[in-house]
Each structure stands twice: as C-alpha cells, then as structure tokens.
Design an enzyme around this catalytic site. Structure first.
Site, PDB file in Angstrom:
ATOM      1  N   ARG A  69       1.435  -5.707  11.828  1.00  0.00           N
ATOM      2  CA  ARG A  69       0.592  -4.984  12.772  1.00  0.00           C
ATOM      3  C   ARG A  69       0.253  -5.836  14.002  1.00  0.00           C
ATOM      4  O   ARG A  69       0.247  -5.338  15.125  1.00  0.00           O
ATOM      5  CB  ARG A  69      -0.686  -4.483  12.098  1.00  0.00           C
ATOM      6  CG  ARG A  69      -1.347  -3.389  12.910  1.00  0.00           C
ATOM      7  CD  ARG A  69      -2.548  -2.811  12.214  1.00  0.00           C
ATOM      8  NE  ARG A  69      -2.216  -1.691  11.330  1.00  0.00           N
ATOM      9  CZ  ARG A  69      -3.127  -0.860  10.820  1.00  0.00           C
ATOM     10  NH1 ARG A  69      -4.409  -1.039  11.107  1.00  0.00           N
ATOM     11  NH2 ARG A  69      -2.769   0.125  10.022  1.00  0.00           N
TER      12      ARG A  69
ATOM     13  N   SER B  85     -10.673  -6.374   9.346  1.00  0.00           N
ATOM     14  CA  SER B  85     -11.771  -5.677   8.721  1.00  0.00           C
ATOM     15  C   SER B  85     -12.619  -6.695   7.964  1.00  0.00           C
ATOM     16  O   SER B  85     -12.180  -7.263   6.972  1.00  0.00           O
ATOM     17  CB  SER B  85     -11.187  -4.632   7.770  1.00  0.00           C
ATOM     18  OG  SER B  85     -12.182  -3.740   7.404  1.00  0.00           O
TER      19      SER B  85
ATOM     20  N   ARG C  32       0.838  -1.205   0.000  1.00  0.00           N
ATOM     21  CA  ARG C  32       0.000   0.000   0.000  1.00  0.00           C
ATOM     22  C   ARG C  32       0.868   1.249   0.000  1.00  0.00           C
ATOM     23  O   ARG C  32       1.830   1.340   0.759  1.00  0.00           O
ATOM     24  CB  ARG C  32      -0.911   0.000   1.234  1.00  0.00           C
ATOM     25  CG  ARG C  32      -1.848  -1.198   1.197  1.00  0.00           C
ATOM     26  CD  ARG C  32      -2.926  -1.155   2.228  1.00  0.00           C
ATOM     27  NE  ARG C  32      -3.675  -2.420   2.159  1.00  0.00           N
ATOM     28  CZ  ARG C  32      -4.686  -2.738   2.948  1.00  0.00           C
ATOM     29  NH1 ARG C  32      -5.080  -1.893   3.875  1.00  0.00           N
ATOM     30  NH2 ARG C  32      -5.308  -3.884   2.806  1.00  0.00           N
TER      31      ARG C  32
ATOM     32  N   ARG D 283       1.713   1.412  10.372  1.00  0.00           N
ATOM     33  CA  ARG D 283       1.321   1.766   9.003  1.00  0.00           C
ATOM     34  C   ARG D 283       2.540   1.639   8.108  1.00  0.00           C
ATOM     35  O   ARG D 283       3.421   2.484   8.121  1.00  0.00           O
ATOM     36  CB  ARG D 283       0.770   3.193   8.977  1.00  0.00           C
ATOM     37  CG  ARG D 283       0.042   3.574   7.698  1.00  0.00           C
ATOM     38  CD  ARG D 283      -0.577   4.959   7.800  1.00  0.00           C
ATOM     39  NE  ARG D 283      -1.614   5.023   8.826  1.00  0.00           N
ATOM     40  CZ  ARG D 283      -2.877   4.621   8.631  1.00  0.00           C
ATOM     41  NH1 ARG D 283      -3.247   4.146   7.464  1.00  0.00           N
ATOM     42  NH2 ARG D 283      -3.751   4.706   9.600  1.00  0.00           N
TER      43      ARG D 283
ATOM     44  N   GLU E 195      -6.960  -0.888  14.841  1.00  0.00           N
ATOM     45  CA  GLU E 195      -7.595  -1.774  13.869  1.00  0.00           C
ATOM     46  C   GLU E 195      -6.627  -2.855  13.382  1.00  0.00           C
ATOM     47  O   GLU E 195      -5.535  -2.562  12.906  1.00  0.00           O
ATOM     48  CB  GLU E 195      -8.083  -0.950  12.676  1.00  0.00           C
ATOM     49  CG  GLU E 195      -8.779  -1.788  11.624  1.00  0.00           C
ATOM     50  CD  GLU E 195      -9.091  -0.989  10.353  1.00  0.00           C
ATOM     51  OE1 GLU E 195      -9.314   0.226  10.450  1.00  0.00           O
ATOM     52  OE2 GLU E 195      -9.097  -1.607   9.287  1.00  0.00           O
TER      53      GLU E 195
END
Length: 433
Positions: free
Chosen positions: A390, A352, A260, A275, A349
């Site tokens: 993460r 998802s 990403r 991130r 988070e």
RNA sequence: GGAGGGAUGGCAGAGAGGCCGAAUGCGCCGGAUUUGAAAUCCGGUUUGCCGCGAGGCAACGGGGGUUCGAAUCCCUCUCCCUCCGCCA
C-alpha cells in the site's frame, strides 16, 4: 474482554459503548447478566456440597468398616447432586464467557460520534499534496510502464487481489521495510520475527475472534489461522505471564507477511495495490502497566513514530480521530494515518494506531505485578510502521516524474542504492539504448 | 510419519488413591545478628472465583472418565525429550 465485575455494575455503560460504536450488544449483555446472576445463586449450594463431600471423604479414609457403610450412602447422594449442579455451573460459565467476549470496549470520551470513516475527524494535516504540471499516472500504470508489477498473471495463479512485484519495485519494497524496521529499532523497539500461522487462542486473545473469522484464512487440517497482522503473535507473545514491572513498558517491532480474505469487499478497490490478500507489514507493539495516562502517552508516541517515517519518505498525510462507528470492538481509541494518493485524489489509510487498555490483556491473561505485589492486567497498543504494497502506491504516485521515472526519497537511497526507478535497460529508452 | 519417555509453585524437584494446595532445596521479601556486607538464624512467599465478613470452592499442562474420594488410575488433546524415517 471487559472486567465481569465492572459489567455487572455498569450495564448502562456497556449499552452506551455499543451505541457509540454502532455495535448493538443488548443481547450479549442480557445473556451475560442472566448467566452471571444464576451462576452466583448456584455457587453457594454447589460449593457447600463440595465442601461436605471433601470433609466426608477425609473421614471415610479413617472410618471403621461399619461406619463406612452409612457414610457411603450419604456420599452417593451428594455425588449425584453435585454432578447435576456441576453440569449447570459449567454451562453457565461457558455462556457467560461467550457473551462477555462479544461486549465492546467503551470508547474514549473524545472519540467522535459517527457511523463510518466519513465521520472520522481530522486532527492534523502534514505536507502539501503535490500539484502536478503534467498528467500524473496511477500506480498501476506506472508499474506497467516501468515493468514493476504483474497483476494479470497473479490473478491467474492466485486469484484477484494478488500481485507480483518485479525488478526495482521488489528492491524498493525491501528498502522501505528495512528502513521502517531500523527506524523503530533506533527508538528502542526490540525486533521480533513471528509465526504466521497461529492457534485460535491468539486470535481470540487479540479480539479478532469471535467475529472476524470471515477475514482470516484458516488451515482447518491443523486448526491454525494465517495472521492478518503481526500484532497477533506479538501481543500474544507473553500470554499467561506475569511480567516484572521493572521490565515495562515492553516495546516490540515486527516485520511479517499478513493475510486477509477481504470477504465482502468485492468491487471495492479492485485495482492495484490498495486492497490485497497478502502484504508485508512492519508493526509496533507496546505492552505496559495498566495506567490510562501512560497508555495515552504511548498512543501519541506510536502515532508520531509513524508520522516521522512518512515525513522521511516525503509523503503528505493527515491524522484522523476514528469515530465510534468505524472503531472495532476492542479499541478504546484509534488514530488512522492517511497518506496522500494522487490517483484517489485523496488520502488513503496507511496506518492504524490503536490503544486497547486491558481489553486484549484480559483475554490473553497478560499481567504484571503491581506495587502491592498483586497481579494486574497490562495495557496494550499497536500501530503500523509501514505496510507494503500500500505504501508503494504513495511512493510511486507522489514521486513520479514527467519523464516517467520515479524519484526515490533521500531517506531510502542508502537502502535502495539508487535515486530513482526507471525503465529497465532492455526495454526502455530512458536509460538510453 | 513410526516407537518410547515425560509435563507438579519464580526455578529445581519429591509425592504413585484419603493425613497433599502440595515435602525439600534454591531464589525472592521481611526481621535478628553485624560498624557495613557475606555467612548464619527466624518468619513469610501460587493463582482465580464466591462472600460485608468469618470463611468456602477451584486449579498439580488442557479436556473427559473411573471412584464415596484423583497430583496419583483410564481415555484424549497439546507441548517437551530420545530413537527411527523423511526433508528446506
């Protein structure tokens, strides 16, 4: 993509979807309706002419030389007219399609109102955040102290938001990814490895394009895109097929590297693993018949699947019902799982879970045969099983010990081989030297 | 990277400018025959769009072109196969 017939008949519902998702779509809707209206007015004429052309063409084949001359005259006129109208027809179809691709999927009734993640509504909370009787470190510090990662060199070589994992942390990552994969296989999910570079149609089909181009790394030379999630190739796997109803639901689990660009997030979560541009993810994907009730049931089960994993990792978490404004264009509803991260003094988070109804399936032309024998669009869903690094934040920070080591949860020990991460022998005093 | 061959319905496979949305075989669905099954026979069996309907249009890997007319000819892209080169 929405059903064009439905959009035609329910423009107000489309506007309402855009309002709730804070995704204005009046312009796209207007564009769609205008092109659709003109196109349908145009069709009878073009098709009539084509019909005439087709019939005349057959006659000419059998006509005598004398008759032929007269017929050819008329045919040339028709041809010119069809070319004109045909150009317009194509133009309108393209415009209609382009607008349709931008319309948001209406969110479920029980999606909460709200603009961003602060308005997400907690559904449940599982596990108690640990109360430390010493000053806990953040994961960056833990990695430094135990020599488990290198950020400066990663930045030097690959830019910010990159990392090297080192030593035991490499093995811990492997352990947690494999554990996640096994967890899903045991539930009947079929493992799949995937191409990491995909064509545009897969990105469009899963609804990352148009709109998400800025988030994806693009290899222009080959017109390929690095995937941001395994969902893309897995959901596109059966694109264009008409699946056998008896084989549904199809459940896949994939482990892949994900990329990403994180454009527009400068200055946000700049430290550590939270991130990053490249990570690994185990992802669950379900393809089933177009039944909202079954979709909802799947949605709950894929959420539970991941919760079970977090429980096995002994991590506190909560599940939130994502509000309209924090929902993407394609989702009907999304449940995020947020895992407790001591350094953030809050939940971050990590998962998802999305359900799309037929939104992706329409774009991918992913269908099955209904009981009446007619093709229908499938429903698709997906959820993270685990994403690393993460998840390593939560593992390192929640399970850190006062002596600086990190306890490995029971469930990972068969995969990791040890019960804790400690100092490497060459540097540390913890292992005695 | 270079040279050549190919892509047609669920599958196999004909068709080589008009009579082709497409032969034939297999598969599948329905029916007949049979105590039941096999075999045999008869019928059906692509998808999308427009239309209340009758019906019409589109699609032979994708896009563009030639032609009154294209599955069929030309260009281009993608994919598959064969050979050569390179290579984890």
């Amino acid at each position: 993509m929405l059903d064009p017939k439905w959009v035609r008949e329910h423009p107000d519902d489309v506007i309402e979807a855009g309002r709730k998702k804070h995704m204005p779509c009046e312009e796209a809707l207007e564009g769609f309706l205008a092109a659709d209206r003109e196109l349908r007015a145009l069709l009878p004429e073009v098709e009539g002419l084509r019909s005439e052309q087709k019939n005349a063409a057959k006659t000419i084949g059998r006509a005598s030389a004398a008759e032929r001359e007269a017929l050819l005259e008329r045919q040339k006129e028709i041809k010119a007219r069809i070319q004109d109208l045909g150009r317009r027809e194509k133009e309108l179809k393209e415009r209609r399609e382009a607008c349709l691709l931008r319309l948001p999927n209406p969110p479920a009734q029980d999606v909460p109102e709200g603009v961003d993640d602060r308005d997400n509504v907690e559904i449940r909370r599982v596990g108690e955040p640990r109360v430390f009787d010493f000053e806990p470190k953040d994961h960056v510090r833990i990695c430094e102290d135990l020599d488990l990662a290198d950020f400066p060199r990663a930045a030097e070589i690959a830019g910010t938001r990159n990392y090297f994992l080192k030593g035991d942390l490499v093995l811990l990552e492997e352990a947690v990814l494999r554990f996640a994969l096994d967890h899903m296989c045991a539930k009947g999910f079929r493992p799949l490895t995937v191409p990491l570079l995909v064509r545009d149609f897969a990105m469009v089909g899963t609804a990352y394009f148009p709109g998400g181009e800025e988030q994806a790394y693009r290899c222009e030379k080959d017109s390929l895109n690095l995937i941001g999630t395994g969902e893309v190739p897995v959901t596109a796997f059966h694109a264009g097929e008409i699946l056998d109803r008896g084989n549904l639901p199809i459940r896949y689990v994939t482990r892949s590297v994900c990329f990403r660009r994180e454009a527009g997030t400068y200055g946000k979560d700049t430290k550590g693993f939270y991130r990053v541009h490249q990570f690994q993810k185990v992802e669950q994907v379900i393809v089933d018949i177009g039944d909202p009730d079954r979709s909802l049931a799947h949605h709950e089960s894929i959420t539970r699947n991941s919760e079970e994993l977090l429980q096995a990792l002994e991590l506190p978490y909560r599940v939130v019902n994502v509000c309209g404004g924090d929902l993407g264009q394609p989702q009907v509803q999304k449940f995020d799982i947020e895992t407790w991260m001591p350094s953030r003094e809050g939940y971050g988070e990590t998962h998802s879970a999305s359900r799309f109804h037929d939104f992706q399936a329409r774009r991918l032309r992913l269908r099955y045969r209904g009981e009446d024998g007619k093709p229908r669009f499938c429903h698709t869903l997906n959820n993270t099983v685990v994403a690393s690094p993460r998840i390593l934040i939560a593992l390192l920070e929640n399970h850190q010990q006062e002596d600086g080591s990190v306890r490995v949860p029971e469930a990972l020990r068969p995969y990791f081989g040890k019960d804790r991460l400690g100092l490497p022998p060459s540097r540390g005093s913890a292992s005695g030297g």
